[in-house]
Design a protein around this motif. Structure first.
Motif, short mmCIF file in Angstrom:
data_model
loop_
_atom_site.label_atom_id
_atom_site.label_comp_id
_atom_site.label_asym_id
_atom_site.label_seq_id
_atom_site.Cartn_x
_atom_site.Cartn_y
_atom_site.Cartn_z
N PRO A 125 0.85 -1.19 0.00
CA PRO A 125 0.00 0.00 0.00
C PRO A 125 0.88 1.24 0.00
N ILE A 126 0.60 2.19 -0.88
CA ILE A 126 1.49 3.34 -1.00
C ILE A 126 0.70 4.64 -0.95
N PHE A 127 1.06 5.48 -0.01
CA PHE A 127 0.43 6.80 0.07
C PHE A 127 1.51 7.85 0.24
N GLU A 139 4.56 8.30 -1.12
CA GLU A 139 5.90 7.78 -0.82
C GLU A 139 6.85 7.97 -2.01
N ASP A 185 -2.74 4.63 -2.91
CA ASP A 185 -3.95 4.98 -2.16
C ASP A 185 -4.28 6.46 -2.33
N ASN A 205 -7.93 8.85 -1.35
CA ASN A 205 -7.28 8.20 -0.23
C ASN A 205 -8.31 7.45 0.62
N GLY A 216 -7.44 4.95 2.77
CA GLY A 216 -6.83 4.46 4.01
C GLY A 216 -6.11 3.15 3.77
N LYS A 217 -5.14 2.89 4.62
CA LYS A 217 -4.26 1.74 4.41
C LYS A 217 -5.01 0.41 4.38
N ASP A 236 4.87 -2.58 4.16
CA ASP A 236 4.76 -1.12 4.05
C ASP A 236 5.81 -0.58 3.09
N ALA A 237 5.48 0.52 2.45
CA ALA A 237 6.41 1.09 1.47
C ALA A 237 7.37 2.09 2.08
N ASP A 238 7.25 2.34 3.37
CA ASP A 238 8.08 3.40 3.95
C ASP A 238 9.41 2.88 4.48
N ARG A 251 11.36 5.45 9.53
CA ARG A 251 10.88 5.71 8.18
C ARG A 251 12.00 6.19 7.27
N THR A 259 1.75 9.14 7.88
CA THR A 259 0.59 9.94 7.48
C THR A 259 -0.62 9.65 8.35
N TRP A 260 -0.40 8.87 9.40
CA TRP A 260 -1.51 8.58 10.31
C TRP A 260 -1.61 9.71 11.33
N LYS A 286 -6.92 9.59 12.85
CA LYS A 286 -6.99 8.36 12.06
C LYS A 286 -6.73 7.14 12.95
N ARG A 287 -5.73 7.29 13.85
CA ARG A 287 -5.40 6.19 14.76
C ARG A 287 -6.58 5.88 15.67
N1 UDP Z 1 -0.67 4.15 3.71
C1 UDP Z 1 -1.73 4.03 2.82
N2 UDP Z 1 -2.81 4.84 2.99
C2 UDP Z 1 -2.90 5.76 4.01
C3 UDP Z 1 -1.82 5.83 4.93
C4 UDP Z 1 -0.72 5.02 4.74
O1 UDP Z 1 -1.70 3.22 1.91
O2 UDP Z 1 -3.90 6.46 4.10
C5 UDP Z 1 0.53 3.28 3.53
C6 UDP Z 1 1.86 3.99 3.54
O3 UDP Z 1 2.21 4.43 2.26
C7 UDP Z 1 2.80 2.93 4.06
C8 UDP Z 1 1.91 2.13 5.01
O4 UDP Z 1 0.57 2.39 4.61
O5 UDP Z 1 3.25 2.08 3.01
C9 UDP Z 1 2.16 2.50 6.46
O6 UDP Z 1 1.94 3.87 6.62
P1 UDP Z 1 2.64 4.74 7.74
O7 UDP Z 1 4.10 4.54 7.72
O8 UDP Z 1 2.15 6.12 7.54
O9 UDP Z 1 2.03 4.13 9.04
P2 UDP Z 1 2.75 3.60 10.37
O10 UDP Z 1 4.02 2.95 9.97
O11 UDP Z 1 2.94 4.81 11.20
O12 UDP Z 1 1.75 2.64 10.92
#
Ligand code: UDP
Ligand code: MG
Length: 319
Positions: A13-15, A17, A46, A74, A76-77, A97-99, A203, A209-210, A214-215
């Motif tokens: 999932p990519i938002f 990035e 996303d 968007n 959401g993940k 995750d893509a980050d 990261r 982006t949360w 959102k959390r």
């Molecule tokens: N992501 C997504 N949609 C969103 C928020 C995040 O697809 O609305 C993706 C984001 O690109 C990443 C993964 O979900 O690949 C985890 O996101 P993030 O690092 O922001 O979250 P955390 O690691 O803090 O849980």
């Protein structure tokens, strides 16, 4: 490509990035080349507003192993994961995750464990939570504790970084709910699971982006989806107040009959306030469940796709 090698799909999932996507994809490819498998990358954009889709298109043009989807906004993940899982074709699907927080170097080990152990799910478990703010860490701790107590399932340490075999993916796809809480749903499914610990790395670039909102929403989704205990708490509170009111009622009546009735204006106000807030909280709890039911009943699609790229090899039917 030989047909006896399993196909592994990587759902990403990519938002927003774009800044480090190329580097990330290269590291993923490098790791997957070490596995004895054929792979495809399922990239789900996303609804990013930055260059993400352009980067994905360029990468897809240069490679035949990329399948990409662009969601219309968007979502959401969790929804992006759904989209990826629905489009993945592999004998096993890995979500990552893509980050860069989920180390790609773990991929060969995950595939190896899946092949060696015959488990349905290989789950990477966070050994630490990485560099997060105190409020995030505390919030997560509280949430997992609450959810564990309320639902009986232990989600602590579970992450979205996991491998699922076809059986588990198909079972997952049967769950049609709109309020998706991915890691909870996989724990709920059961199946044989093996775990690999991993360290969450910071990261690559950018920020998570949360937002806290959102959390909180995800926490609410998790709790309402896995427990109806809050609703029972309302009933419990009702009974508690019933007992209390019988006792207080008896005392008040007794004092009245004995001619010693208290001029308890303060008591009345306090009781009103207490009961008023309790009622409103109870209504709120019921409302929360009602909202979920409403969302489910509407039956809207979980996500909408505006653009997609399929690998050229798809045109040839799979042997
Ligand atoms: N992501 C997504 N949609 C969103 C928020 C995040 O697809 O609305 C993706 C984001 O690109 C990443 C993964 O979900 O690949 C985890 O996101 P993030 O690092 O922001 O979250 P955390 O690691 O803090 O849980
Ligand atoms: Mg992250």
């Amino acid at each position: 490509m030989t047909n006896d090698q399993p196909l592994v799909s990587l759902v990403i999932p990519i938002f927003q990035e774009a800044a480090h996507l190329r580097v990330f994809l290269a590291s993923v490819r490098e790791a997957l080349d070490k596995c004895h498998c054929v792979y495809e990358l399922v990239l789900v954009d996303d609804g990013s507003a930055d260059d993400t889709w352009r980067v994905i298109t360029e990468e897809a043009n240069a490679s035949s192993s990329i399948r990409a989807l662009r969601l219309s906004r968007n979502f959401g993940k969790e929804q992006a994961l759904c989209a990826g899982l629905e489009h993945a074709r592999g004998d096993a699907v890995i979500l990552i995750d893509a980050d860069g927080q989920h180390p790609a170097s773990l991929l060969p080990e995950m595939v190896r464990m899946w092949q060696a152990s015959g488990a349905d799910i290989v789950e990477a478990v966070k050994r630490n939570r990485g560099h997060e703010s105190f409020s995030n860490k505390f919030g997560a701790l509280l949430f997992y504790l609450l959810l564990h107590k309320l639902s009986g399932f232990n989600f602590k340490g579970s992450s979205d970084f996991k491998l699922m075999n076809r059986k588990a993916v198909n079972a997952w796809l049967k769950m049609g709910e709109r309020n998706v809480f991915f890691r909870g749903m996989t724990v709920w499914m059961g199946f044989t699971t093996v775990q690999i610990p991993f360290e969450v790395v910071p990261r690559s670039t950018g920020q998570s982006t949360w937002s806290n909102l959102k959390r909180l929403k995800l926490a609410l989704t998790g709790i309402t989806a896995f427990s109806s205990v809050p609703l029972q708490l309302v009933t419990f509170a009702g009974f508690f107040f019933l007992i209390f009111s019988v006792l207080l009622g008896a005392e008040t009546l007794y004092l009245k009959l004995a001619g010693r009735a208290v001029s308890g204006f303060a008591t009345v106000i306090l009781l009103e306030l207490l009961i008023g807030s309790l009622l409103m909280i109870s209504l709120g709890i019921i409302g929360e469940y009602l909202a979920r039911i409403y969302e489910e009943v509407k039956g809207r699609p979980r996500y909408l796709v505006t653009d997609s790229i399929t690998p050229a090899t798809d045109l040839v039917p799979k042997e």
